[in-house]
Design a protein around this motif. Structure first.
Motif, PDB file in Angstrom:
ATOM      1  N   GLY A 118      -8.989  -9.694  46.362  1.00 24.22           N
ATOM      2  CA  GLY A 118     -10.187 -11.008  45.982  1.00 24.22           C
ATOM      3  C   GLY A 118      -9.714 -12.144  46.111  1.00 24.22           C
ATOM      4  N   ALA A 119      -8.615 -11.819  45.199  1.00 27.11           N
ATOM      5  CA  ALA A 119      -8.234 -13.121  44.246  1.00 27.11           C
ATOM      6  C   ALA A 119      -7.650 -14.088  45.239  1.00 27.11           C
ATOM      7  CB  ALA A 119      -7.562 -12.233  42.559  1.00 27.11           C
ATOM      8  N   PHE A 120      -6.665 -13.421  45.800  1.00 28.07           N
ATOM      9  CA  PHE A 120      -5.751 -13.512  46.891  1.00 28.07           C
ATOM     10  C   PHE A 120      -6.575 -14.899  47.602  1.00 28.07           C
ATOM     11  CE2 PHE A 120      -2.373 -10.566  47.140  1.00 28.07           C
ATOM     12  CZ  PHE A 120      -1.576 -11.340  46.101  1.00 28.07           C
ATOM     13  N   GLY A 121      -7.686 -14.091  48.094  1.00 27.15           N
ATOM     14  CA  GLY A 121      -8.751 -15.072  49.238  1.00 27.15           C
ATOM     15  C   GLY A 121      -9.471 -15.962  48.256  1.00 27.15           C
ATOM     16  N   ALA A 122      -9.826 -16.411  47.439  1.00 31.36           N
ATOM     17  CA  ALA A 122     -10.428 -16.983  46.975  1.00 31.36           C
ATOM     18  C   ALA A 122      -9.910 -18.087  45.976  1.00 31.36           C
ATOM     19  CB  ALA A 122     -11.441 -16.475  45.538  1.00 31.36           C
ATOM     20  N   ALA A 123      -8.534 -17.721  45.953  1.00 28.62           N
ATOM     21  CA  ALA A 123      -7.526 -18.723  45.488  1.00 28.62           C
ATOM     22  C   ALA A 123      -7.843 -19.161  43.644  1.00 28.62           C
ATOM     23  CB  ALA A 123      -7.888 -20.204  45.790  1.00 28.62           C
ATOM     24  N   VAL A 124      -7.383 -17.711  42.857  1.00 27.89           N
ATOM     25  CA  VAL A 124      -8.034 -17.280  41.807  1.00 27.89           C
ATOM     26  C   VAL A 124      -5.938 -16.531  41.306  1.00 27.89           C
ATOM     27  CG1 VAL A 124      -9.342 -16.627  39.732  1.00 27.89           C
ATOM     28  CG2 VAL A 124     -10.141 -17.040  42.015  1.00 27.89           C
ATOM     29  N   PRO A 125      -5.807 -17.643  39.910  1.00 26.59           N
ATOM     30  CA  PRO A 125      -4.839 -16.563  39.565  1.00 26.59           C
ATOM     31  C   PRO A 125      -5.418 -16.029  39.174  1.00 26.59           C
ATOM     32  CG  PRO A 125      -4.780 -19.369  39.005  1.00 26.59           C
ATOM     33  CD  PRO A 125      -6.163 -18.802  39.252  1.00 26.59           C
TER      34      PRO A 125
ATOM     35  N   GLY B  13       4.122 -16.230  43.058  1.00 27.20           N
ATOM     36  CA  GLY B  13       3.778 -17.245  41.976  1.00 27.20           C
ATOM     37  C   GLY B  13       2.696 -17.261  41.929  1.00 27.20           C
ATOM     38  N   ALA B  14       1.759 -16.432  42.304  1.00 23.41           N
ATOM     39  CA  ALA B  14       0.239 -16.366  42.057  1.00 23.41           C
ATOM     40  C   ALA B  14      -0.119 -15.852  40.710  1.00 23.41           C
ATOM     41  CB  ALA B  14      -0.486 -15.583  43.323  1.00 23.41           C
ATOM     42  N   GLY B  15       1.011 -15.062  39.781  1.00 25.23           N
ATOM     43  CA  GLY B  15      -0.145 -14.925  38.740  1.00 25.23           C
ATOM     44  C   GLY B  15       1.418 -14.353  37.456  1.00 25.23           C
ATOM     45  N   ALA B  16       0.968 -13.712  36.929  1.00 26.36           N
ATOM     46  CA  ALA B  16       1.602 -12.762  36.171  1.00 26.36           C
ATOM     47  C   ALA B  16       1.252 -11.384  35.589  1.00 26.36           C
ATOM     48  CB  ALA B  16       2.074 -13.249  34.201  1.00 26.36           C
ATOM     49  N   LYS B  17       2.155 -10.478  35.355  1.00 28.50           N
ATOM     50  CA  LYS B  17       1.820  -9.209  34.426  1.00 28.50           C
ATOM     51  C   LYS B  17       2.026  -8.994  33.112  1.00 28.50           C
ATOM     52  CE  LYS B  17       6.119  -7.215  36.632  1.00 28.50           C
ATOM     53  NZ  LYS B  17       7.189  -6.433  37.310  1.00 28.50           N
ATOM     54  N   LEU B  18       1.449  -7.687  32.928  1.00 26.06           N
ATOM     55  CA  LEU B  18       1.438  -7.792  30.908  1.00 26.06           C
ATOM     56  C   LEU B  18       1.754  -6.015  31.435  1.00 26.06           C
ATOM     57  CD1 LEU B  18      -0.263  -9.567  28.751  1.00 26.06           C
ATOM     58  CD2 LEU B  18       2.073 -10.237  29.358  1.00 26.06           C
ATOM     59  N   LEU B  19       2.908  -5.259  30.738  1.00 27.39           N
ATOM     60  CA  LEU B  19       3.278  -3.654  31.435  1.00 27.39           C
ATOM     61  C   LEU B  19       3.555  -2.903  29.547  1.00 27.39           C
ATOM     62  CD1 LEU B  19       6.081  -3.482  33.752  1.00 27.39           C
ATOM     63  CD2 LEU B  19       3.197  -3.600  34.064  1.00 27.39           C
ATOM     64  N   GLY B  20       2.739  -1.773  29.526  1.00 26.99           N
ATOM     65  CA  GLY B  20       2.665  -0.705  27.935  1.00 26.99           C
ATOM     66  C   GLY B  20       2.861  -1.894  26.878  1.00 26.99           C
ATOM     67  N   ASP B  21       3.748  -1.959  26.243  1.00 26.22           N
ATOM     68  CA  ASP B  21       4.176  -2.144  24.838  1.00 26.22           C
ATOM     69  C   ASP B  21       3.657  -3.726  25.025  1.00 26.22           C
ATOM     70  OD1 ASP B  21       3.875   0.390  23.833  1.00 26.22           O
ATOM     71  OD2 ASP B  21       6.509  -0.123  23.665  1.00 26.22           O
ATOM     72  N   GLU B  22       3.912  -4.633  25.886  1.00 21.72           N
ATOM     73  CA  GLU B  22       3.661  -5.785  26.342  1.00 21.72           C
ATOM     74  C   GLU B  22       2.393  -6.243  25.833  1.00 21.72           C
ATOM     75  OE1 GLU B  22       7.295  -7.207  29.065  1.00 21.72           O
ATOM     76  OE2 GLU B  22       5.741  -6.785  30.486  1.00 21.72           O
ATOM     77  N   LEU B  23       1.149  -5.399  26.421  1.00 22.19           N
ATOM     78  CA  LEU B  23       0.001  -5.768  26.652  1.00 22.19           C
ATOM     79  C   LEU B  23      -1.198  -5.299  25.113  1.00 22.19           C
ATOM     80  CD1 LEU B  23      -2.079  -3.989  28.958  1.00 22.19           C
ATOM     81  CD2 LEU B  23      -2.912  -5.583  27.500  1.00 22.19           C
ATOM     82  N   THR B  24      -0.624  -6.810  24.431  1.00 27.56           N
ATOM     83  CA  THR B  24      -1.224  -6.971  23.143  1.00 27.56           C
ATOM     84  C   THR B  24      -2.500  -8.534  23.341  1.00 27.56           C
ATOM     85  OG1 THR B  24       0.325  -8.518  22.832  1.00 27.56           O
ATOM     86  CG2 THR B  24       0.506  -6.282  21.715  1.00 27.56           C
TER      87      THR B  24
ATOM     88  N   ALA C 217      -3.534 -23.557  32.795  1.00 29.49           N
ATOM     89  CA  ALA C 217      -2.878 -24.544  32.926  1.00 29.49           C
ATOM     90  C   ALA C 217      -1.371 -25.267  34.041  1.00 29.49           C
ATOM     91  CB  ALA C 217      -1.954 -25.029  31.303  1.00 29.49           C
ATOM     92  N   ASP C 218      -1.421 -23.938  34.537  1.00 29.19           N
ATOM     93  CA  ASP C 218       0.223 -24.184  35.249  1.00 29.19           C
ATOM     94  C   ASP C 218       0.069 -24.471  36.794  1.00 29.19           C
ATOM     95  OD1 ASP C 218       2.525 -23.306  36.477  1.00 29.19           O
ATOM     96  OD2 ASP C 218       2.593 -21.958  35.714  1.00 29.19           O
ATOM     97  N   GLY C 219       0.064 -25.534  37.151  1.00 31.78           N
ATOM     98  CA  GLY C 219      -0.047 -26.341  38.449  1.00 31.78           C
ATOM     99  C   GLY C 219       0.566 -25.524  39.600  1.00 31.78           C
ATOM    100  N   ALA C 220       2.271 -24.820  39.045  1.00 33.52           N
ATOM    101  CA  ALA C 220       2.348 -24.284  40.099  1.00 33.52           C
ATOM    102  C   ALA C 220       2.118 -22.750  40.764  1.00 33.52           C
ATOM    103  CB  ALA C 220       4.122 -23.231  39.635  1.00 33.52           C
ATOM    104  N   VAL C 221       0.952 -22.821  39.714  1.00 35.04           N
ATOM    105  CA  VAL C 221       0.770 -21.120  40.169  1.00 35.04           C
ATOM    106  C   VAL C 221      -0.986 -21.974  40.560  1.00 35.04           C
ATOM    107  CG1 VAL C 221      -0.652 -19.906  39.558  1.00 35.04           C
ATOM    108  CG2 VAL C 221       1.687 -19.974  38.444  1.00 35.04           C
ATOM    109  N   ALA C 222      -1.071 -22.651  40.651  1.00 40.07           N
ATOM    110  CA  ALA C 222      -3.006 -22.818  41.546  1.00 40.07           C
ATOM    111  C   ALA C 222      -2.048 -23.854  42.611  1.00 40.07           C
ATOM    112  CB  ALA C 222      -3.042 -25.055  40.661  1.00 40.07           C
ATOM    113  N   ASP C 223      -0.709 -24.190  42.981  1.00 41.10           N
ATOM    114  CA  ASP C 223      -1.202 -24.741  43.965  1.00 41.10           C
ATOM    115  C   ASP C 223      -0.254 -23.145  44.738  1.00 41.10           C
ATOM    116  OD1 ASP C 223      -0.401 -27.425  43.951  1.00 41.10           O
ATOM    117  OD2 ASP C 223       1.435 -27.543  43.014  1.00 41.10           O
ATOM    118  N   ALA C 224       0.271 -22.474  44.440  1.00 43.50           N
ATOM    119  CA  ALA C 224       0.329 -20.936  45.389  1.00 43.50           C
ATOM    120  C   ALA C 224      -0.664 -19.939  46.124  1.00 43.50           C
ATOM    121  CB  ALA C 224       1.703 -19.865  44.074  1.00 43.50           C
TER     122      ALA C 224
END
Length: 388
Positions: free
Chosen positions: A299-306, A327-338, A351-358
């Motif tokens: 759904g986020a892919f289709g709506a152009a949402v990071p 290039g459409a976003g990021a992930k946080l795993l396990g102990d990274e999730l704070t 704020a990332d223009g490259a992500v917005a383009d992707a």
């Protein structure tokens, strides 16, 4: 033409098939949708005729762990993966195969469309001599419990007389709602793909007040961890705390598995909703923070949402990898999730223009995929001349 659709009984497995089922009905075909009775009201709201088949996932795991008083966290990972393999690779397909046999005998469909998580539909169609088409709910994933499931399914398929691999759905045509650029490359190369635009499905309902016509100068972040019991309050709390400190509005869909009272007081820029019509909401959102479920990812892919993905299990990890790889976003795993990591990563994505383009490129790819109406018009060709 008579068509029987069938899927596992959960939102993430029923909803992806509804656009094509409704389009087939609207094209004049006689459509029946077979799944557990818990989802029959949903099917009726979509204007589809339900038929009873299979178990819910809760019922399946209840049978596997009958009398076991351990919590999910207390079950060793190896034992849990083995149980997942048995549930999805043997128990659920067996029950669907048994329940679908009399439905197929009575309804005499010309075609069975089975969801990829419900191979029992393929097995039942094969035994009845009815042509079958697979239907995806997202990216075709492997690794971890997915491999255990495939092993069980392949053994069962051989017993049922199907040749080939479940990875390629035994050579059946496969309705693929995942954009090819983020689909598993080996699957794209080997499967008989029938591309279908991933059209989000939500039960009818209004958007929360103030969403339509809001000031787009201030970001709106949407937080959801899905509808399954894996959506625990402590995970939602960590993500919520991080997002609340942004200069943004935060809309949280708590889902049925979280006690809203357990979240306590929330800041004034945070809004809690038990349910939202997600497919209608996503075009209004500037960032979605979620668990990596296929419906939200597509759904986020289709709506152009990071996307900021916080995967917890099943195919969510490979979905997160696909988001990052595109290039459409990021992930946080396990102990990274704070809370701090959520705040920092979400701020960067906004704020990332490259992500917005992707994400705009992915949305264009989704928009170019065939519509449900176009794919519904193709279905008669898969009936091998059995009638109309």
């Amino acid at each position: 033409m008579r068509i029987l659709f069938t899927s596992l009984a959960s939102y993430g497995h029923v909803y992806p098939l509804l656009p094509l089922a409704v389009a087939a009905r609207d094209a004049g075909h006689e459509v029946v949708y077979a799944t557990a009775s818990e989802f029959h009201p949903t099917l009726e709201k979509a204007g589809l005729e339900p038929a009873a088949a299979g178990l819910t996932m809760q019922e399946a795991f209840g049978r596997l762990f009958a009398g076991d008083t351990r919590s999910r966290k207390e079950i060793p990972e190896g034992e849990l993966n083995e149980a997942i393999g048995k549930a999805f690779g043997r128990l659920l397909p067996t029950q669907f195969m048994t329940d679908l046999a009399p439905v197929l005998a009575e309804r005499k469909p010309d075609l069975v469309v089975y969801e990829m998580g419900n191979p029992g539909g393929a097995f039942a169609a094969g035994q009845a001599g009815i042509p079958a088409v697979g239907h995806g709910f997202g990216r075709v994933s492997s690794g971890g419990p997915m491999d255990r499931i495939s092993e069980q399914i392949d053994a069962f398929a051989a017993e049922a007389g199907l040749t080939g691999s479940s990875r390629l759905f035994w050579g059946h045509p496969f309705v693929d709602i995942c954009p090819p650029s983020v689909q598993a490359p080996e699957f794209v190369a080997g499967a008989r793909r029938v591309p279908l635009r991933p059209v989000g499905w939500s039960e009818p309902g209004d958007l929360p007040s103030g969403i339509e016509g809001r000031d787009r100068g201030r970001p709106l972040v949407y937080l959801t961890l899905g509808t399954t019991p894996a959506s625990q309050a402590h995970l939602l709390t960590s993500a919520l705390q991080g997002l609340a400190s942004l200069d943004a509005d935060v809309l949280v869909a708590t889902g049925p598995a979280v006690d809203v009272a357990a979240l306590g007081e929330v800041p004034s820029n945070v809004r809690l909703e038990a349910w939202v019509p997600q497919s209608e909401l996503l075009p209004h959102v500037d960032l979605v923070v979620h668990h990596g479920g296929s419906g939200t990812t597509l759904g986020a892919f289709g709506a152009a949402v990071p996307q900021l993905v916080l995967p917890q299990g099943a195919d969510q990890f490979t979905n997160a990898d696909a988001v990052v790889g595109a290039g459409a976003g990021a992930k946080l795993l396990g102990d990274e999730l704070t809370a701090d990591a959520v705040r920092e990563t979400a701020g960067q994505l906004l704020a990332d223009g490259a992500v917005a383009d992707a994400v705009r490129e992915l949305a264009a790819e989704v928009a170019a995929m065939p519509s449900p109406e176009e794919v519904a018009a193709q279905l008669p060709q898969y009936c091998s001349g059995r009638g109309s």
